[in-house]
Motif scaffolding. Structure first.
Motif, PDB file in Angstrom:
ATOM      1  N   GLY A   1       9.834  26.509  18.561  1.00  0.00           N
ATOM      2  CA  GLY A   1       9.152  25.362  17.972  1.00  0.00           C
ATOM      3  C   GLY A   1       8.502  24.435  18.978  1.00  0.00           C
ATOM      4  O   GLY A   1       7.973  23.380  18.605  1.00  0.00           O
ATOM      5  N   VAL A   2       8.508  24.819  20.254  1.00  0.00           N
ATOM      6  CA  VAL A   2       7.980  23.949  21.312  1.00  0.00           C
ATOM      7  C   VAL A   2       6.472  24.164  21.444  1.00  0.00           C
ATOM      8  O   VAL A   2       6.026  25.244  21.808  1.00  0.00           O
TER       9      VAL A   2
ATOM     10  N   HIS B   1       7.781  22.367  27.191  1.00  0.00           N
ATOM     11  CA  HIS B   1       8.128  23.762  27.489  1.00  0.00           C
ATOM     12  C   HIS B   1       8.636  23.875  28.935  1.00  0.00           C
ATOM     13  O   HIS B   1       9.669  24.512  29.200  1.00  0.00           O
ATOM     14  N   LEU B   2       7.925  23.260  29.877  1.00  0.00           N
ATOM     15  CA  LEU B   2       8.344  23.328  31.266  1.00  0.00           C
ATOM     16  C   LEU B   2       9.670  22.605  31.478  1.00  0.00           C
ATOM     17  O   LEU B   2      10.559  23.114  32.193  1.00  0.00           O
ATOM     18  N   ALA B   3       9.832  21.438  30.876  1.00  0.00           N
ATOM     19  CA  ALA B   3      11.079  20.692  31.034  1.00  0.00           C
ATOM     20  C   ALA B   3      12.267  21.508  30.523  1.00  0.00           C
ATOM     21  O   ALA B   3      13.334  21.536  31.143  1.00  0.00           O
ATOM     22  N   LEU B   4      12.081  22.197  29.412  1.00  0.00           N
ATOM     23  CA  LEU B   4      13.140  23.032  28.858  1.00  0.00           C
ATOM     24  C   LEU B   4      13.420  24.224  29.776  1.00  0.00           C
ATOM     25  O   LEU B   4      14.584  24.589  30.005  1.00  0.00           O
ATOM     26  N   THR B   5      12.363  24.822  30.313  1.00  0.00           N
ATOM     27  CA  THR B   5      12.520  25.919  31.274  1.00  0.00           C
ATOM     28  C   THR B   5      13.390  25.489  32.452  1.00  0.00           C
ATOM     29  O   THR B   5      14.315  26.202  32.871  1.00  0.00           O
TER      30      THR B   5
ATOM     31  N   GLY C   1       7.131  33.745  22.566  1.00  0.00           N
ATOM     32  CA  GLY C   1       7.027  34.677  21.450  1.00  0.00           C
ATOM     33  C   GLY C   1       8.087  35.746  21.532  1.00  0.00           C
ATOM     34  O   GLY C   1       9.010  35.676  22.363  1.00  0.00           O
ATOM     35  N   ARG C   2       7.950  36.763  20.690  1.00  0.00           N
ATOM     36  CA  ARG C   2       8.870  37.897  20.699  1.00  0.00           C
ATOM     37  C   ARG C   2       8.229  39.038  19.921  1.00  0.00           C
ATOM     38  O   ARG C   2       7.394  38.801  19.046  1.00  0.00           O
TER      39      ARG C   2
END
Length: 418
Positions: free
Chosen positions: A239-240, A246-250, A279-280
């Protein structure tokens, strides 16, 4: 002059188009985006190409960025251990760490750079470039006007023409949740600051973090690539939408699960607003021949017919090897019709190589058996084992000789006195 249509302008489609063009075929290439749209768009993949795949590009004189892209001389593996008893939520320790040296260097070039450049080269060399999102109905028409139609666009409506080969596709659901960030500012690994290597960080029961140097639209960069087991602590990117988030979560996940990589990421920033991807997809092998409503047949290329999880870094390598194999099959065929029998034989010729990639990749998605753990552990003590494992990324067929079978693995290690 034989007329060939290729739908899809990725690694395989463009390499094949440029190769056929070089051999005198009249080639039309169909892309749903212009070169400028690709260059200014979102990253499309991770990619690291090893020696054999790079040589296919050299053979066609299209390795335009080889002098600019970082030279990757090694491939390393790190394994995280269980958390400390007194800090169950703290950073994980590293219990295995080694790097194998590659016989021939590897390189990564952002596909936005490469695909845009190759599209422009194809057009400059006289190829017919059509910017159009093709549908099945379009191919129904084109199949009557071209000697051969090939589909190398691995997503969308066209893929539905190629049915899943159940006998070669053990998984029917995604095995990893994927999250990619392209960054500037990553520091060197202190263990080997003098040369670049891909880092494969394994976190048992959680997933993997891959770190690889690359050349992107703004120069040298690094790719941070999480592969999370679905439903696990890494499966949190769906959901990001904001790239900064996204980078902060990484980075938060790196701090927890791979603190040795986080230690060199204190100054990283995204390369650009399109530098993230999530994705997946389910790994799959498909039937190579697509049947059109009007009765015509089209041939699937690369990840249209063999789509492996990127855990083994084989996507662009397989695409290059598929394009090279198909190029030889087409030119060897002369003026004979490109019928369905030829299409199936052409795919099977490629499958002799691709089957090793699929077997190895699917094995890496499962929990490793004891003999594989022994091999990974031994590589930390025996440099030739580390080097052989690293060079398997270029030649996955070699894993048949020492990786899959416990007896072969034991016999191999025993040659070193183990």
């Amino acid at each position: 002059m034989r007329k060939i249509l290729i739908v899809g302008a990725g690694q395989s489609g463009l390499q094949l188009a440029l190769g056929l063009q070089d051999r005198g075929y009249e080639v039309t290439l169909m892309s749903n985006r212009t070169a400028d749209e690709i260059r200014s768009g979102r990253v499309m993949s991770t990619q690291c190409m090893f020696h054999t795949a790079l040589q296919h590009e050299r053979d066609l004189d299209i390795g335009f960025w080889e002098s600019q892209a970082p030279r990757i001389d090694g491939l390393g593996v790190s394994v995280a251990g269980p958390p400390a008893e007194d800090a169950p939520e703290g950073p994980l320790p590293r219990i295995i760490d080694w790097v194998g040296k590659l016989d021939g260097y590897a390189q990564s070039v952002d596909q936005r750079v490469k695909m845009a450049g190759w599209m422009e080269t194809f057009a400059q060399r006289g190829g017919q470039l059509v910017i159009h999102g093709a549908a099945v109905s379009d191919l129904d028409f084109f199949a009557r006007t071209y000697d051969l139609v090939m589909v190398s666009a691995g997503k969308g409506e066209l893929v539905s023409m190629f049915g899943r080969d159940v006998s070669r596709s053990p998984y029917d659901a995604p095995q990893r949740a994927l999250a990619v960030a392209y960054v500037h500012g990553l520091g060197p690994r202190p263990e080997h600051p003098d040369y670049d290597a891909i880092r494969c960080n394994l976190v048992p029961g959680v997933g993997e973090l891959f770190v690889m140097p690359t050349l992107t639209t703004s120069g040298r960069a690094d790719i941070l690539f999480w592969e999370g087991i679905p439903g696990g602590p890494l499966d949190v990117f769906a959901g990001v939408k904001d790239p900064a988030e996204h980078l902060a979560l990484t980075l938060r996940l790196m701090e927890r699960f791979t603190p040795w990589e986080y230690a060199r990421a204190g100054k990283v920033e995204l390369t650009d607003g399109g530098g993230t991807l999530a994705g997946r997809y389910a790994p799959v092998v498909r039937n190579p021949v697509g049947r059109l409503p009007g009765g015509g047949a089209v041939l699937g290329v690369a990840d249209v017919v063999v789509a492996n999880d990127p855990i083994t870094g084989q996507g662009s390598n397989s695409a290059s090897k598929c394009a090279a194999s198909y190029l030889e099959s087409i030119t060897d065929h002369g003026d004979r019709p490109f019928d369905e029998t030829w299409m199936r034989n052409t795919f099977e010729r490629y499958w002799t190589t691709a089957q090793h990639v699929t077997k190895w990749t699917n094995a890496m998605l499962a929990p490793p058996p004891e003999h594989v753990l022994n091999l990974i552990g031994a590589a930390g003590q025996i440099q030739p084992v580390a080097d052989r494992f690293a060079n398997g990324f270029d030649n996955p067929a070699d894993f048949e000789n020492f990786f899959f079978d416990p007896e072969k693995a034991g016999a191999y290690l025993s040659t070193f006195g183990g």
